[in-house]
Write an enzyme that holds these catalytic residues in place. Structure first.
Site, short mmCIF file in Angstrom:
data_model
loop_
_atom_site.label_atom_id
_atom_site.label_comp_id
_atom_site.label_asym_id
_atom_site.label_seq_id
_atom_site.Cartn_x
_atom_site.Cartn_y
_atom_site.Cartn_z
N SER A 167 -6.99 14.93 17.95
CA SER A 167 -6.26 14.00 18.83
C SER A 167 -5.40 14.82 19.79
CB SER A 167 -5.35 13.09 18.00
OG SER A 167 -4.44 12.40 18.83
N TYR A 191 1.29 13.02 11.48
CA TYR A 191 -0.04 12.72 12.03
C TYR A 191 -0.45 13.83 13.01
CZ TYR A 191 -3.71 10.46 14.78
OH TYR A 191 -4.89 10.19 15.43
N1 NDP Z 1 -8.03 5.26 18.32
C1 NDP Z 1 -7.27 6.22 18.84
O1 NDP Z 1 -6.41 5.96 19.71
C2 NDP Z 1 -7.45 7.63 18.40
C3 NDP Z 1 -8.11 7.97 17.24
N2 NDP Z 1 -8.21 9.28 16.87
C4 NDP Z 1 -8.87 9.68 15.63
O2 NDP Z 1 -10.18 9.13 15.60
C5 NDP Z 1 -10.60 8.98 14.24
C6 NDP Z 1 -11.18 7.59 14.06
O3 NDP Z 1 -10.15 6.66 14.29
P1 NDP Z 1 -10.38 5.18 14.85
O4 NDP Z 1 -11.80 4.89 14.98
O5 NDP Z 1 -9.48 5.03 15.99
O6 NDP Z 1 -9.71 4.39 13.63
P2 NDP Z 1 -10.15 3.06 12.85
O7 NDP Z 1 -8.95 2.69 12.06
O8 NDP Z 1 -10.74 2.09 13.79
O9 NDP Z 1 -11.30 3.61 11.89
C7 NDP Z 1 -11.02 4.53 10.89
C8 NDP Z 1 -12.24 4.72 10.02
O10 NDP Z 1 -11.88 5.60 8.93
C9 NDP Z 1 -12.22 4.93 7.70
N3 NDP Z 1 -11.25 5.28 6.66
C10 NDP Z 1 -9.92 5.03 6.66
N4 NDP Z 1 -9.38 5.43 5.50
C11 NDP Z 1 -10.39 5.96 4.77
C12 NDP Z 1 -10.47 6.52 3.47
N5 NDP Z 1 -9.39 6.63 2.68
N6 NDP Z 1 -11.66 6.97 3.03
C13 NDP Z 1 -12.77 6.85 3.81
N7 NDP Z 1 -12.76 6.31 5.04
C14 NDP Z 1 -11.58 5.87 5.50
C15 NDP Z 1 -12.18 3.45 8.01
O11 NDP Z 1 -13.05 2.72 7.18
P3 NDP Z 1 -12.68 1.95 5.83
O12 NDP Z 1 -11.42 1.22 6.04
O13 NDP Z 1 -13.89 1.07 5.63
O14 NDP Z 1 -12.58 3.00 4.78
C16 NDP Z 1 -12.75 3.44 9.42
O15 NDP Z 1 -14.15 3.46 9.36
C17 NDP Z 1 -9.38 9.27 13.38
O16 NDP Z 1 -9.48 10.58 12.86
C18 NDP Z 1 -8.22 9.17 14.37
O17 NDP Z 1 -7.12 9.95 13.99
C19 NDP Z 1 -7.70 10.28 17.65
C20 NDP Z 1 -7.05 10.00 18.80
C21 NDP Z 1 -6.89 8.65 19.28
C1 AKB Z 2 -2.36 6.35 16.21
C2 AKB Z 2 -2.50 7.43 17.20
O1 AKB Z 2 -1.55 8.05 17.54
C3 AKB Z 2 -3.84 7.67 17.76
N1 AKB Z 2 -4.79 7.66 16.79
C4 AKB Z 2 -3.88 8.96 18.55
O2 AKB Z 2 -4.18 9.99 17.97
O3 AKB Z 2 -3.57 8.89 19.76
#
Ligand code: NDP
Ligand code: AKB
Length: 262
Positions: free
Chosen positions: A140, A153
């Site tokens: 991120s 985070y």
């Molecule tokens: N959206 C944003 O603004 C940004 C996101 N990111 C990163 O992108 C990645 C994906 O995030 P994003 O798609 O936004 O988030 P979501 O919350 O939409 O999706 C997260 C995914 O991770 C899974 N997950 C969460 N906890 C667990 C666990 N304990 N074990 C296994 N799987 C798990 C969830 O599935 P389930 O609940 O079914 O387990 C889901 O499929 C993350 O690493 C996030 O930090 C980075 C920068 C910005």
């Molecule tokens: C919750 C957040 O801050 C986001 N996933 C990001 O990395 O920008």
């Protein structure tokens, strides 16, 4: 490994991970989907099987639980069809450092950092041996910005960047490609987990645009892909300044400014 390798994607039930699943399926890759929500993964898998004809396995796992993580590690070690690992599963926690519980911080680190190390460690020796394959790690831009106030985070995401760069250094010469992807605010459910309404925010990237851009970086074999950074040369200059500083670390004596006068 098959000619079109299978892809194991963590966090594939929604958001960025589910979009990677869609895009890799359309490129003809078989998939292994990993997350906790089986119902959502079944729905995604059924749609993608119908639309693309690829084979899709579902491997339910909570990656903060040692026994579940071990199942995924075994699959990565033993299933020689898997040639690409997408370390995407991650979460965030809201509030400031002093307001967060240490148990929440520990779970965050387990998912965002420890699981990546363990899963990478499970697949890397096999890929290095085969001299092919790729690991995609979702970091991120928060990992570049302590100023954003999402300290733990952000620290996990700084870890993801360093891990990716270190692995690229160690495994690149063995034919294994490592990509760090650094999204900024992207429209997914992660914002619900920090108590924020992403639909009320401006300057938000759509998840399809984010993943499509990340795949352009993948096809170019970029080590670090930052879709929201419009001047790509800026990252090269930052990373170049870091590398040039390494040559100035002269360790035999402390720097002049730290020497005490007798
Ligand atoms: N959206 C944003 O603004 C940004 C996101 N990111 C990163 O992108 C990645 C994906 O995030 P994003 O798609 O936004 O988030 P979501 O919350 O939409 O999706 C997260 C995914 O991770 C899974 N997950 C969460 N906890 C667990 C666990 N304990 N074990 C296994 N799987 C798990 C969830 O599935 P389930 O609940 O079914 O387990 C889901 O499929 C993350 O690493 C996030 O930090 C980075 C920068 C910005
Ligand atoms: C919750 C957040 O801050 C986001 N996933 C990001 O990395 O920008």
């Amino acid at each position: 490994m098959s000619e079109i390798p299978a892809v194991l994607i963590t966090g594939a039930s929604t958001g960025i991970g589910a979009t990677y699943a869609d895009r890799f399926a359309r490129r003809g890759h078989d998939l292994v989907l990993v997350a906790r929500d089986v119902v959502r993964m079944e729905a995604l898998a059924n749609r993608l099987r119908q639309e693309t004809g690829v084979a899709i396995d579902i491997l339910p796992a909570d990656l903060t639980k040692a026994e579940d993580l071990a199942k995924v590690e075994t699959r990565l070690r033993d299933d020689t069809r898997i040639g690409i690992l997408v370390n995407n599963a991650g979460t965030a926690i809201g509030k400031s450092f002093v307001e967060q519980s240490v148990d929440d911080m520990t779970r965050l680190i387990a998912l965002n950092a420890t699981a990546l190390v363990r899963l990478s460690s499970a697949i890397a020796p096999r890929l290095a041996n085969a001299r092919e394959g790729a690991i995609i790690n979702i970091g991120s831009v928060v990992g570049l910005a302590p100023e954003f106030g999402m300290t733990v985070y952000g620290a996990t995401k700084a870890f993801v960047l360093f891990l990716s760069q270190g692995l690229a250094h160690e495994l690149g010469s063995k034919g294994v490609y490592i990509q760090a992807v650094l999204p900024a605010t992207t429209r997914t459910e992660i914002w619900d987990h920090v108590g924020a309404d992403v639909n009320a925010m401006s300057n938000v990237m759509e998840v399809g645009d984010l993943v499509d851009a990340a795949l352009v970086g993948l096809d170019r074999r970029e080590p670090v892909t930052i879709p929201p950074l419009h001047d790509g040369g800026q990252w090269d200059r930052v990373d170049g300044a870091r590398k040039s500083m390494l040559g100035n670390l002269v360790n035999a004596l402390p720097a002049e400014r730290y020497r005490t006068t007798a």
